[in-house]
Design a protein around this motif. Structure first.
Motif, PDB file in Angstrom:
ATOM      1  N   MET A   1       0.739  -1.038  -0.084  1.00 12.41           N
ATOM      2  CA  MET A   1      -0.076  -0.105   0.120  1.00 12.41           C
ATOM      3  C   MET A   1       0.730   1.316  -0.093  1.00 12.41           C
ATOM      4  O   MET A   1       1.782   1.432   0.602  1.00 12.41           O
ATOM      5  CB  MET A   1      -1.012   0.097   1.255  1.00 12.41           C
ATOM      6  CG  MET A   1      -1.590   1.113   1.343  1.00 12.41           C
ATOM      7  SD  MET A   1      -2.955   1.532   0.312  1.00 12.41           S
ATOM      8  CE  MET A   1      -4.204   0.678   0.731  1.00 12.41           C
ATOM      9  N   ARG A   2       0.527   2.113  -1.029  1.00 19.11           N
ATOM     10  CA  ARG A   2       1.226   3.409  -0.852  1.00 19.11           C
ATOM     11  C   ARG A   2       0.495   4.342  -0.244  1.00 19.11           C
ATOM     12  O   ARG A   2      -0.877   4.613  -0.813  1.00 19.11           O
ATOM     13  CB  ARG A   2       1.536   3.804  -2.330  1.00 19.11           C
ATOM     14  CG  ARG A   2       2.336   2.757  -3.011  1.00 19.11           C
ATOM     15  CD  ARG A   2       2.783   3.186  -4.708  1.00 19.11           C
ATOM     16  NE  ARG A   2       3.354   2.173  -5.037  1.00 19.11           N
ATOM     17  CZ  ARG A   2       4.061   2.234  -6.302  1.00 19.11           C
ATOM     18  NH1 ARG A   2       3.760   3.340  -7.314  1.00 19.11           N
ATOM     19  NH2 ARG A   2       4.919   1.332  -6.909  1.00 19.11           N
ATOM     20  N   GLN A   3       0.835   5.373   0.582  1.00 14.68           N
ATOM     21  CA  GLN A   3       0.003   6.197   1.223  1.00 14.68           C
ATOM     22  C   GLN A   3       0.684   7.604   1.067  1.00 14.68           C
ATOM     23  O   GLN A   3       1.987   7.825   1.090  1.00 14.68           O
ATOM     24  CB  GLN A   3      -0.140   6.066   2.684  1.00 14.68           C
ATOM     25  CG  GLN A   3      -0.869   4.629   2.937  1.00 14.68           C
ATOM     26  CD  GLN A   3      -1.153   4.497   4.668  1.00 14.68           C
ATOM     27  OE1 GLN A   3      -2.248   4.883   4.919  1.00 14.68           O
ATOM     28  NE2 GLN A   3      -0.169   3.945   5.221  1.00 14.68           N
ATOM     29  N   PHE A   4      -0.138   8.584   1.006  1.00 14.32           N
ATOM     30  CA  PHE A   4       0.224  10.063   0.906  1.00 14.32           C
ATOM     31  C   PHE A   4      -0.662  10.919   1.883  1.00 14.32           C
ATOM     32  O   PHE A   4      -1.671  10.628   1.996  1.00 14.32           O
ATOM     33  CB  PHE A   4       0.064  10.680  -0.316  1.00 14.32           C
ATOM     34  CG  PHE A   4       1.063  10.034  -1.376  1.00 14.32           C
ATOM     35  CD1 PHE A   4       2.209  10.610  -1.736  1.00 14.32           C
ATOM     36  CD2 PHE A   4       0.633   8.985  -2.088  1.00 14.32           C
ATOM     37  CE1 PHE A   4       2.883  10.061  -2.907  1.00 14.32           C
ATOM     38  CE2 PHE A   4       1.238   8.417  -3.364  1.00 14.32           C
ATOM     39  CZ  PHE A   4       2.515   8.860  -3.494  1.00 14.32           C
ATOM     40  N   ILE A   5       0.128  11.868   2.885  1.00 14.16           N
ATOM     41  CA  ILE A   5      -0.583  12.780   3.231  1.00 14.16           C
ATOM     42  C   ILE A   5      -0.215  14.098   2.978  1.00 14.16           C
ATOM     43  O   ILE A   5       1.219  14.380   2.779  1.00 14.16           O
ATOM     44  CB  ILE A   5      -0.263  12.667   5.092  1.00 14.16           C
ATOM     45  CG1 ILE A   5      -0.561  11.637   5.509  1.00 14.16           C
ATOM     46  CG2 ILE A   5      -0.828  14.104   5.829  1.00 14.16           C
ATOM     47  CD1 ILE A   5       0.029  11.331   7.168  1.00 14.16           C
ATOM     48  N   VAL A   6      -1.172  14.994   2.487  1.00 14.53           N
ATOM     49  CA  VAL A   6      -0.828  16.131   1.809  1.00 14.53           C
ATOM     50  C   VAL A   6      -1.473  17.375   2.870  1.00 14.53           C
ATOM     51  O   VAL A   6      -2.758  17.069   3.105  1.00 14.53           O
ATOM     52  CB  VAL A   6      -1.188  16.491   0.505  1.00 14.53           C
ATOM     53  CG1 VAL A   6      -1.081  17.913  -0.071  1.00 14.53           C
ATOM     54  CG2 VAL A   6      -0.925  15.376  -0.529  1.00 14.53           C
TER      55      VAL A   6
ATOM     56  N   ASN B   1      -5.283  13.752  -8.138  1.00 16.25           N
ATOM     57  CA  ASN B   1      -5.108  13.302  -9.388  1.00 16.25           C
ATOM     58  C   ASN B   1      -3.787  12.583  -9.729  1.00 16.25           C
ATOM     59  O   ASN B   1      -3.821  11.566 -10.157  1.00 16.25           O
ATOM     60  CB  ASN B   1      -5.370  14.208 -10.512  1.00 16.25           C
ATOM     61  CG  ASN B   1      -6.820  14.509 -10.760  1.00 16.25           C
ATOM     62  OD1 ASN B   1      -7.824  14.063  -9.846  1.00 16.25           O
ATOM     63  ND2 ASN B   1      -7.268  15.583 -11.109  1.00 16.25           N
ATOM     64  N   SER B   2      -2.810  13.107  -9.227  1.00  9.42           N
ATOM     65  CA  SER B   2      -1.489  12.582  -9.558  1.00  9.42           C
ATOM     66  C   SER B   2      -1.264  11.238  -8.479  1.00  9.42           C
ATOM     67  O   SER B   2      -0.498  10.476  -8.934  1.00  9.42           O
ATOM     68  CB  SER B   2      -0.442  13.636  -9.042  1.00  9.42           C
ATOM     69  OG  SER B   2      -0.219  14.600  -9.835  1.00  9.42           O
ATOM     70  N   ALA B   3      -1.868  11.240  -7.377  1.00  9.55           N
ATOM     71  CA  ALA B   3      -1.934   9.922  -6.522  1.00  9.55           C
ATOM     72  C   ALA B   3      -2.446   8.842  -7.144  1.00  9.55           C
ATOM     73  O   ALA B   3      -1.965   7.639  -7.114  1.00  9.55           O
ATOM     74  CB  ALA B   3      -2.684  10.379  -5.275  1.00  9.55           C
ATOM     75  N   PHE B   4      -3.373   9.077  -8.171  1.00  6.52           N
ATOM     76  CA  PHE B   4      -4.345   7.989  -8.420  1.00  6.52           C
ATOM     77  C   PHE B   4      -4.247   7.622 -10.093  1.00  6.52           C
ATOM     78  O   PHE B   4      -4.305   6.287 -10.590  1.00  6.52           O
ATOM     79  CB  PHE B   4      -5.799   8.048  -8.028  1.00  6.52           C
ATOM     80  CG  PHE B   4      -5.958   7.967  -6.529  1.00  6.52           C
ATOM     81  CD1 PHE B   4      -5.839   6.651  -5.936  1.00  6.52           C
ATOM     82  CD2 PHE B   4      -6.187   9.108  -5.816  1.00  6.52           C
ATOM     83  CE1 PHE B   4      -6.207   6.847  -4.664  1.00  6.52           C
ATOM     84  CE2 PHE B   4      -6.607   9.054  -4.576  1.00  6.52           C
ATOM     85  CZ  PHE B   4      -6.437   7.945  -3.838  1.00  6.52           C
TER      86      PHE B   4
ATOM     87  N   ASP C   1      -3.923   0.743  -5.262  1.00  6.90           N
ATOM     88  CA  ASP C   1      -3.498   0.405  -4.051  1.00  6.90           C
ATOM     89  C   ASP C   1      -2.752   1.563  -3.472  1.00  6.90           C
ATOM     90  O   ASP C   1      -1.741   1.501  -2.734  1.00  6.90           O
ATOM     91  CB  ASP C   1      -2.201  -0.609  -4.464  1.00  6.90           C
ATOM     92  CG  ASP C   1      -1.067   0.176  -5.441  1.00  6.90           C
ATOM     93  OD1 ASP C   1      -1.517   1.015  -5.968  1.00  6.90           O
ATOM     94  OD2 ASP C   1       0.089  -0.328  -5.545  1.00  6.90           O
ATOM     95  N   VAL C   2      -3.241   2.843  -3.511  1.00  8.13           N
ATOM     96  CA  VAL C   2      -3.023   3.882  -3.235  1.00  8.13           C
ATOM     97  C   VAL C   2      -4.340   4.562  -2.072  1.00  8.13           C
ATOM     98  O   VAL C   2      -5.182   4.321  -2.289  1.00  8.13           O
ATOM     99  CB  VAL C   2      -2.731   5.123  -4.007  1.00  8.13           C
ATOM    100  CG1 VAL C   2      -2.624   6.303  -3.603  1.00  8.13           C
ATOM    101  CG2 VAL C   2      -1.567   4.597  -4.897  1.00  8.13           C
TER     102      VAL C   2
END
Length: 198
Positions: free
Chosen positions: A1-6, A37-40, A49-50
């Protein structure tokens, strides 16, 4: 799993903003929409998987879950409409308990620290920062959690929290990048290391 916090420091926390002025009256919501949009999105494909967290003014968090997302289109206006719908549902969120506004989009009354505590439990927390180690010198983790700010810098409080909880501080290149571009480079960093399914 890739995760991002913005972290969205100026982003709206109420739904009364115009979809026609995302860069102005909506507190640079355009920049956050580009991050979503860049995340997915890939060319003719989608990253399921994001997981992405938008933390708005350290008051509210909108979570986008790739495996559940529906109705997300690759334009800023429709992404902002999903965010507005989430903000309309914030009264249904009770503290840290989320409310789902549309499939795959959840809102809660969590601040950055609460999100970082939860999301970082089984992840390698990576702060994207201009003073970090060059990404080419860092072994890609299997479950990364990338933390980045919007068009503004991390506050002193955010920087202190990251200093305590991040596992790595990484820079993606010699030039400063927009948040959404940094996310694309981070994805590529993982893709080329063999963590993507082709």
């Amino acid at each position: 799993m890739r995760q991002f916090i913005v972290l969205g420091h100026d982003a709206p926390t109420t739904p009364d903003f115009s979809l026609d002025d995302l860069a102005g009256s909506a507190g640079r919501l355009d920049a956050l929409c580009r991050c979503v949009n860049s995340a997915f999105f890939l060319s003719h494909d989608f990253r399921s998987d994001v997981r992405l967290f938008l933390v708005l003014q350290d008051e509210l968090t909108i979570r986008f879950e790739g495996s559940e997302l529906r109705r997300l289109n690759p334009d800023e206006r429709s992404t902002a409409a999903l965010i507005r719908k989430a903000l309309e549902a914030k009264s249904e969120a009770i503290g840290h308990m989320e409310a789902e506004s549309t499939p795959g989009v959840h809102i809660s009354k969590r601040d950055f620290e609460a999100v970082l505590d939860t999301a970082g439990k089984n992840a390698t927390v990576i702060e994207l920062h201009e003073d970090g180690s060059p990404v080419v010198d860092v072994e890609p983790p299997e479950n990364p959690l990338f933390v980045l700010s919007d068009h503004g810098d991390f506050t002193d409080e955010e920087a202190d929290l990251l200093a305590e909880q991040s596992d790595q501080r990484v820079r993606l290149g010699s030039k400063l990048l927009h948040g959404n571009h940094a996310m694309t480079v981070a994805h590529n960093y993982l893709d080329t290391a063999g963590y993507a399914d082709y």
